[in-house]
Motif scaffolding. Structure first.
Motif, mmCIF file in Angstrom:
data_model
loop_
_atom_site.group_PDB
_atom_site.id
_atom_site.type_symbol
_atom_site.label_atom_id
_atom_site.label_comp_id
_atom_site.label_asym_id
_atom_site.label_seq_id
_atom_site.Cartn_x
_atom_site.Cartn_y
_atom_site.Cartn_z
ATOM 1 N N TYR A 160 0.801 -1.228 0.000
ATOM 2 C CA TYR A 160 0.000 0.000 0.000
ATOM 3 C C TYR A 160 0.836 1.282 0.000
ATOM 4 N N ALA A 161 2.155 1.160 0.137
ATOM 5 C CA ALA A 161 3.009 2.342 0.262
ATOM 6 C C ALA A 161 2.893 3.297 -0.934
ATOM 7 N N PRO A 162 2.938 2.809 -2.189
ATOM 8 C CA PRO A 162 2.825 3.748 -3.320
ATOM 9 C C PRO A 162 1.502 4.523 -3.303
ATOM 10 N N ARG A 163 0.432 3.835 -2.922
ATOM 11 C CA ARG A 163 -0.884 4.487 -2.857
ATOM 12 C C ARG A 163 -0.904 5.574 -1.780
ATOM 13 N N LEU A 164 -0.257 5.314 -0.653
ATOM 14 C CA LEU A 164 -0.217 6.305 0.424
ATOM 15 C C LEU A 164 0.630 7.507 0.024
ATOM 16 N N ILE A 165 1.766 7.260 -0.617
ATOM 17 C CA ILE A 165 2.610 8.378 -1.080
ATOM 18 C C ILE A 165 1.809 9.285 -2.005
ATOM 19 N N LYS A 166 1.087 8.690 -2.924
ATOM 20 C CA LYS A 166 0.281 9.461 -3.868
ATOM 21 C C LYS A 166 -0.788 10.270 -3.131
ATOM 22 N N ASN B 286 6.731 16.407 5.199
ATOM 23 C CA ASN B 286 7.972 16.156 4.466
ATOM 24 C C ASN B 286 8.818 15.087 5.152
ATOM 25 N N GLU B 287 8.805 15.102 6.492
ATOM 26 C CA GLU B 287 9.563 14.109 7.252
ATOM 27 C C GLU B 287 9.044 12.700 6.968
ATOM 28 N N MET B 288 7.744 12.523 6.952
ATOM 29 C CA MET B 288 7.171 11.196 6.709
ATOM 30 C C MET B 288 7.478 10.709 5.286
ATOM 31 N N LEU B 289 7.356 11.604 4.341
ATOM 32 C CA LEU B 289 7.618 11.226 2.951
ATOM 33 C C LEU B 289 9.091 10.894 2.720
ATOM 34 N N ASN B 290 9.970 11.777 3.168
ATOM 35 C CA ASN B 290 11.390 11.658 2.819
ATOM 36 C C ASN B 290 12.151 10.674 3.689
ATOM 37 N N ASN B 291 11.733 10.527 4.950
ATOM 38 C CA ASN B 291 12.494 9.676 5.873
ATOM 39 C C ASN B 291 11.963 8.257 5.959
ATOM 40 N N PHE B 292 10.696 8.058 5.606
ATOM 41 C CA PHE B 292 10.107 6.734 5.802
ATOM 42 C C PHE B 292 9.502 6.133 4.530
ATOM 43 N N LEU B 293 8.657 6.896 3.843
ATOM 44 C CA LEU B 293 7.908 6.309 2.734
ATOM 45 C C LEU B 293 8.756 6.150 1.471
ATOM 46 N N ILE C 41 1.370 6.765 8.615
ATOM 47 C CA ILE C 41 1.832 5.699 7.721
ATOM 48 C C ILE C 41 1.083 4.397 8.032
ATOM 49 N N TYR C 42 1.230 3.870 9.230
ATOM 50 C CA TYR C 42 0.603 2.590 9.541
ATOM 51 C C TYR C 42 -0.921 2.692 9.548
ATOM 52 N N TRP C 43 -1.444 3.686 10.247
ATOM 53 C CA TRP C 43 -2.901 3.825 10.357
ATOM 54 C C TRP C 43 -3.563 4.027 9.004
ATOM 55 N N PRO C 44 -3.090 4.952 8.147
ATOM 56 C CA PRO C 44 -3.724 5.084 6.828
ATOM 57 C C PRO C 44 -3.647 3.805 5.991
ATOM 58 N N ILE C 45 -2.529 3.083 6.118
ATOM 59 C CA ILE C 45 -2.402 1.840 5.340
ATOM 60 C C ILE C 45 -3.391 0.782 5.842
ATOM 61 N N PHE C 46 -3.562 0.670 7.142
ATOM 62 C CA PHE C 46 -4.580 -0.255 7.674
ATOM 63 C C PHE C 46 -5.961 0.103 7.129
#
Length: 635
Positions: free
Chosen positions: A168-174, A190-197, A272-277
């Motif tokens: 689900y990561a690509p969908r969340l990034i989008k 920006n921190e979530m996108l650049n450091n984790f996703l 990250i985790y919650w939206p993916i769930f």
């Protein structure tokens, strides 16, 4: 007020590992101000907070305390709820993750995700941080420690279930890229996108077998569900969500999706985790996740281990609830950490609350009583200086609302205090005491006082979301019924031909800093509650002899004694294992409280209590100075 539809707001649920400090309490104060403001705007608000009560850390803390995990979380959850109530928080529901309905739905969610292939079984080997309940890879560690809290981590290897995050990561990034307001402030986004996703997500461990204090996986009971699935789903289990229902209940459909107010340290789990769930369950994502900054002591994060913790209860005891609320709400920048110290609080109380606000209200009420016996009239004898005050008052609601829509709560308070400062300036410009000397200026004086009181009413209504008790005192002093936002549309809604209160108690007293700290340094002597002879007579004390003693099978700090009381032998459980070995107590005469209700301590019944004397370092069992027959009453 026009109805504007539902608005669902949640805080993070507080972890029940111990007493909350003011840094923890800041979040609930911030969220309460937002919830109150939304209600005042006409939204149908559902405001939820609560406690997160599972995990290995709780299991360990309970063991140290010599009680069951449920007993431990019951105590701490009660303390947290009491703290929130102390701060005058207007939550609609206080959730606890040990609630059976919540646990059942979490089990269903886990099973649903497993059935559709998003969760699979494997083996986990990595670094685990117990305080954060988080697994980390070698590359994520900072100097060999947890990147979130800086504490030591432990190598862990166990069978576990995993969630396929990469799916689900690509969908969340989008989604995040297309919804720039989803994560606030922007720096956190920006921190979530650049450091984790963008660097690539690893699959997430979602179960544990190395401890038992959690929600069991119903189809594989040796596993307990990882705390972040358990905790995160509280936001919708309390709305009645069930993954196997074709049609979700009305409460869920009405309020979800909602807005989350959380600390920046748990942003990764919520964005990250919650939206993916949620994506995996085909559910809408939250409207917004706001990762607020921290309240620091100087440059340090508040920490019990550092000994720099400030507690809300102590601040309230010294300054009152609204003074503490004001400092927390006003002094926290939107995106940067704020600082709290006792001297800074005193400075802010004296400058803003006592001087700008309190002095203005007291002076205006006093002048109204002095010159017009408190009667409010508005002859309408206006001068150009009035219009600037009126224009500012009428524009303040819109300015405050704009700031609150973006969660710039401190800036919203600044807008209210701009009006208060301008009202103080209006007194200096119009000089009511000079007007009072000229009988021909009586109507002008009445108009000036009306403008003052009406400006104070505007400020009082606007402060209701931030300083609810103070707001009520202000509006009660004006004896006005005009207390909602609709009454701020046009200046001049304060009722005439009625009187203000006769005597206004100071809203906030100025604090002499030297005297305050001199008094604070003095040790406080606790007032012992007084009882009479009849009260004491209710306690039945008897001499007994310990005939056997052994360690509690489930609690290292507890001993289980069998005590001969003459006509019977009682079993008593005592938390004295730190000070006595079982063999040291056999044959010792003790004083026993014999008419206590039986209780179970970690599964072992205790039928009474032995008396002990204790200070911070020592404990001594109370006995008699010469042998007495077992069962002898003490009176």
């Amino acid at each position: 007020m026009e109805k504007k539809g539902p608005y669902y707001l949640t805080t993070a649920i507080a972890y029940t590992s111990g007493r909350p400090h003011i840094g923890n309490t800041y979040e609930i104060i911030l969220s309460d101000a937002i919830a109150r403001y939304k209600r005042a705007e006409g939204y149908d608000v559902y405001f939820q907070t609560g406690t997160d009560e599972h995990g290995i850390k709780i299991e360990q803390k309970a063991k140290e305390a010599g009680i069951s995990p449920q007993e431990f979380v019951d105590q701490v959850a009660g303390q947290i709820k009491s703290n929130w109530d102390l701060m005058n928080v207007s939550y609609d529901y206080f959730v606890r993750t040990t609630n059976k309905d919540h646990e059942k739905i979490v089990q269903k969610v886990f099973k649903k995700l497993y059935e559709q292939g998003d969760i699979y079984k494997g083996e986990y080997e990595g670094w685990y941080c117990t305080p954060c309940e988080s697994f980390w890879t070698e590359s994520q560690l900072v100097d060999g420690c947890c990147p979130d809290c800086g504490r030591k981590v432990e190598k862990a290897k166990e069978e576990a279930y995993f969630f396929n995050m990469q799916k689900y990561a690509p969908r969340l990034i989008k989604y995040i890229e297309e919804h720039p307001d989803f994560i606030q402030p922007e720096s956190r986004r920006n921190e979530m996108l650049n450091n984790f996703l963008r660097p690539g997500l690893q699959d997430l461990c979602v179960s544990r077998t190395s401890f038992t204090w959690g929600i069991p996986v119903d189809f594989d009971p040796k596993h307990v569900i990882y705390v972040w699935i358990d905790a995160l789903f509280n936001y919708i289990t309390t709305l009645g969500y069930d993954p196997y229902l074709k049609e979700q209940p009305e409460k869920f459909k009405k309020f979800w999706p909602g807005t989350h107010i959380i600390g920046k340290d748990i942003l990764r789990f919520h964005t990250i985790y919650w939206p993916i769930f949620l994506m995996a369950l085909d559910l809408p994502l939250p409207k917004k996740v706001f990762g607020h900054p921290w309240l620091l002591i100087g440059d340090d994060k508040m920490s019990k281990s550092k000994g720099n913790v400030i507690y809300a209860e102590d601040l309230v005891d010294a300054f009152g609830v609204d003074a503490v609320r004001y400092y927390c709400l006003h002094e926290m920048p939107f995106a940067q950490d704020g600082t709290i110290t006792w001297p800074l609080i005193i400075e802010r109380i004296n400058s803003d609350l006592a001087n700008i606000l309190g002095n203005l209200v007291s002076r205006s009420i006093a002048m109204s009583n002095k010159y017009f016996d408190g009667q409010i009239t508005n002859p309408g004898v206006s001068e150009p200086v009035d219009q600037e005050l009126i224009d500012l008052a009428e524009s303040t609601l819109a300015k405050v609302t704009e700031k609150m829509d973006d969660f710039h709560v401190g800036d919203a308070l600044d807008e209210i205090f701009t009006l208060l400062r301008r009202t103080n300036k209006y007194i200096d410009q119009t000089e009511p005491w000079v007007l009072a000397k000229d009988p021909e200026k009586k109507d002008r004086l009445a108009t000036v006082l009306y403008n003052l009181l009406e400006s104070i009413r505007f400020s009082g209504v606007l402060l209701s979301s931030f300083l609810p008790e103070t707001s009520e005192k202000i509006l009660d002093a004006l004896q006005t019924q005009q207390r909602d936002f609709d009454s701020l549309a046009k200046f001049g809604q304060l009722e005439t031909n009625h009187a203000v209160i006769k005597k206004m108690q100071p809203l906030f007293a100025r604090i002499d800093e030297k005297k305050f700290f001199a008094q604070k340094a003095k040790p406080k002597k606790a007032e012992e509650p007084k009882i009479d002879v009849d009260d004491f007579a209710k306690v039945e004390l008897k001499v007994g002899t310990i005939v056997s003693c052994e360690k509690h099978p489930k609690a290292d700090r507890l001993l289980v004694e069998q005590i001969d009381l003459g006509d019977e032998t009682r079993q008593i459980v005592s938390g004295i294992a730190k000070y006595y070995q079982p063999e040291d107590l056999v044959g010792k005469q003790v004083v026993v409280v014999t008419n206590l209700k039986p209780v179970k301590l970690r599964g072992v019944e205790s039928n009474g209590m032995i008396l002990c004397a204790a200070d911070k370092k020592h404990l001594s069992i109370v006995s008699v100075n010469q042998p007495m027959p077992n069962g002898t009453k003490i009176s």
